[in-house]
Design an enzyme around this catalytic site. Structure first.
Site, PDB file in Angstrom:
ATOM      1  N   ARG A   1      10.415   0.469  11.380  1.00  0.00           N
ATOM      2  CA  ARG A   1       9.253   0.820  12.187  1.00  0.00           C
ATOM      3  C   ARG A   1       9.197  -0.044  13.438  1.00  0.00           C
ATOM      4  O   ARG A   1       9.507  -1.232  13.378  1.00  0.00           O
ATOM      5  CB  ARG A   1       7.976   0.605  11.357  1.00  0.00           C
ATOM      6  CG  ARG A   1       7.652   1.773  10.467  1.00  0.00           C
ATOM      7  CD  ARG A   1       6.515   1.480   9.527  1.00  0.00           C
ATOM      8  NE  ARG A   1       5.332   0.865  10.133  1.00  0.00           N
ATOM      9  CZ  ARG A   1       4.190   0.678   9.515  1.00  0.00           C
ATOM     10  NH1 ARG A   1       4.056   1.082   8.258  1.00  0.00           N
ATOM     11  NH2 ARG A   1       3.169   0.118  10.109  1.00  0.00           N
TER      12      ARG A   1
ATOM     13  N   ARG B   1      11.539  -4.626   6.027  1.00  0.00           N
ATOM     14  CA  ARG B   1      11.287  -3.252   5.565  1.00  0.00           C
ATOM     15  C   ARG B   1      12.145  -2.225   6.312  1.00  0.00           C
ATOM     16  O   ARG B   1      12.269  -2.268   7.522  1.00  0.00           O
ATOM     17  CB  ARG B   1       9.802  -2.928   5.776  1.00  0.00           C
ATOM     18  CG  ARG B   1       9.437  -1.502   5.399  1.00  0.00           C
ATOM     19  CD  ARG B   1       7.980  -1.361   5.139  1.00  0.00           C
ATOM     20  NE  ARG B   1       7.146  -1.581   6.291  1.00  0.00           N
ATOM     21  CZ  ARG B   1       5.813  -1.546   6.261  1.00  0.00           C
ATOM     22  NH1 ARG B   1       5.192  -1.307   5.118  1.00  0.00           N
ATOM     23  NH2 ARG B   1       5.108  -1.745   7.349  1.00  0.00           N
TER      24      ARG B   1
ATOM     25  N   LYS C   1       0.832  -1.214   0.000  1.00  0.00           N
ATOM     26  CA  LYS C   1       0.000   0.000   0.000  1.00  0.00           C
ATOM     27  C   LYS C   1       0.866   1.265   0.000  1.00  0.00           C
ATOM     28  O   LYS C   1       0.655   2.167  -0.787  1.00  0.00           O
ATOM     29  CB  LYS C   1      -0.897   0.063   1.241  1.00  0.00           C
ATOM     30  CG  LYS C   1      -1.896  -1.044   1.378  1.00  0.00           C
ATOM     31  CD  LYS C   1      -2.882  -0.773   2.519  1.00  0.00           C
ATOM     32  CE  LYS C   1      -2.285  -0.559   3.880  1.00  0.00           C
ATOM     33  NZ  LYS C   1      -1.678  -1.708   4.528  1.00  0.00           N
TER      34      LYS C   1
ATOM     35  N   ARG D   1     -10.499   0.735   8.250  1.00  0.00           N
ATOM     36  CA  ARG D   1      -9.985  -0.578   8.621  1.00  0.00           C
ATOM     37  C   ARG D   1     -10.997  -1.382   9.421  1.00  0.00           C
ATOM     38  O   ARG D   1     -10.712  -2.514   9.817  1.00  0.00           O
ATOM     39  CB  ARG D   1      -8.739  -0.409   9.464  1.00  0.00           C
ATOM     40  CG  ARG D   1      -7.429  -0.500   8.660  1.00  0.00           C
ATOM     41  CD  ARG D   1      -6.336  -0.371   9.663  1.00  0.00           C
ATOM     42  NE  ARG D   1      -5.064  -0.905   9.431  1.00  0.00           N
ATOM     43  CZ  ARG D   1      -4.041  -0.214   8.936  1.00  0.00           C
ATOM     44  NH1 ARG D   1      -4.206   0.976   8.450  1.00  0.00           N
ATOM     45  NH2 ARG D   1      -2.841  -0.740   8.904  1.00  0.00           N
TER      46      ARG D   1
ATOM     47  N   ARG E   1      -1.165  -7.489  13.967  1.00  0.00           N
ATOM     48  CA  ARG E   1      -1.669  -6.688  12.837  1.00  0.00           C
ATOM     49  C   ARG E   1      -2.402  -7.577  11.826  1.00  0.00           C
ATOM     50  O   ARG E   1      -3.432  -7.174  11.268  1.00  0.00           O
ATOM     51  CB  ARG E   1      -0.511  -5.949  12.156  1.00  0.00           C
ATOM     52  CG  ARG E   1       0.013  -4.803  13.020  1.00  0.00           C
ATOM     53  CD  ARG E   1       1.443  -4.428  12.670  1.00  0.00           C
ATOM     54  NE  ARG E   1       1.553  -3.725  11.414  1.00  0.00           N
ATOM     55  CZ  ARG E   1       2.704  -3.591  10.740  1.00  0.00           C
ATOM     56  NH1 ARG E   1       3.816  -4.123  11.199  1.00  0.00           N
ATOM     57  NH2 ARG E   1       2.730  -2.926   9.603  1.00  0.00           N
TER      58      ARG E   1
END
Ligand code: AMP
Length: 214
Positions: A161, A128, A13, A89, A172
């Site tokens: 992060r 990431r 995203k 969400r 998540r």
């Protein structure tokens, strides 16, 4: 054009949002980015969101809805609409948003669902690394920077992060399947969803997104 970009954590995203907003001149609103920015500045909103985002749980709907409503009021009108990344969400967020925008030029027109098999997501998330200065996203497994820990574009240090670890990721993903997948199903019933096979090379995904928007 008003777009929601939806998908599990690690579905691309954020990466594709940057390209979409440039190409189509849209206001980009990422609820996750707004929370992270407020947390790093220690604002009242940041204090409310901190424990949720860092453990991977969803921030309560009333906090998130109020924040999005505020952003929508202040959109610069020279752009061609918005790209909402990471919202709605939950079904309650979707309903609140519909009440706020139905019948106005801020109603959503298109939902992009970035589809990636669950087993691929873990490497994408734990690998990431993001540049805090220019926002460029790297991945130590798939798109490593030329020099470890340094952004290829602007030379700033890369960071990871806080919620990009296996424990928060599990939460998540649970949140995604329990709360967010039903939102996609809701918009599917309304015939508004375009599914994008996001388990491919980036260059193969981009034309699919462009075609869906055009
Ligand atoms: P993201 O950057 O989209 O992965 O979001 C990071 C975190 O921010 C999520 O795990 C949630 O804690 C919080 N968050 C972002 N968007 C929402 C939302 N629409 N509703 C509730 N929490 C959100």
């Amino acid at each position: 054009m008003n777009i929601f970009i939806m998908g599990a954590p690690g579905s691309g995203k954020g990466t594709f949002s940057s390209r979409i907003k440039e190409e189509f001149n849209l206001n980009h609103i990422s609820t996750g980015d707004i929370f992270r920015e407020n947390i790093s500045k220690g604002t009242p909103l940041g204090l409310k969101a901190k424990e949720y985002t860092e453990s991977g749980r969803l921030v309560p709907d009333e906090v998130t809805n109020a924040m999005v409503a505020d952003y929508l009021k202040n959109l610069p009108d020279q752009k061609n609409g918005y790209l909402l990344d990471g919202y709605p969400r939950t079904l309650d967020q979707a309903k609140a948003f519909e009440e706020m925008t139905n019948g106005t030029d801020q109603a959503v027109n298109l939902i992009l669902s970035m589809d990636v098999p669950t087993e691929v997501l873990t490497k994408r998330i734990t690998g990431r690394r993001t540049c805090k200065n220019c926002g460029e996203i790297f991945n130590i497994y798939y798109k490593a920077p030329a020099q470890e820990g340094i952004c290829d574009h602007c030379g700033s240090p890369l960071s990871q992060r806080k919620d990009d670890n296996e424990e928060s990721l599990k939460t998540r993903l649970d949140e995604y399947f329990k709360n967010t997948a039903p939102v996609i199903a809701h918009y599917e019933d309304l015939g508004m969803v375009t599914h994008i096979n996001a388990d491919q090379e980036m260059d193969a995904i981009w034309p699919l997104i462009k075609e869906a928007i055009q």
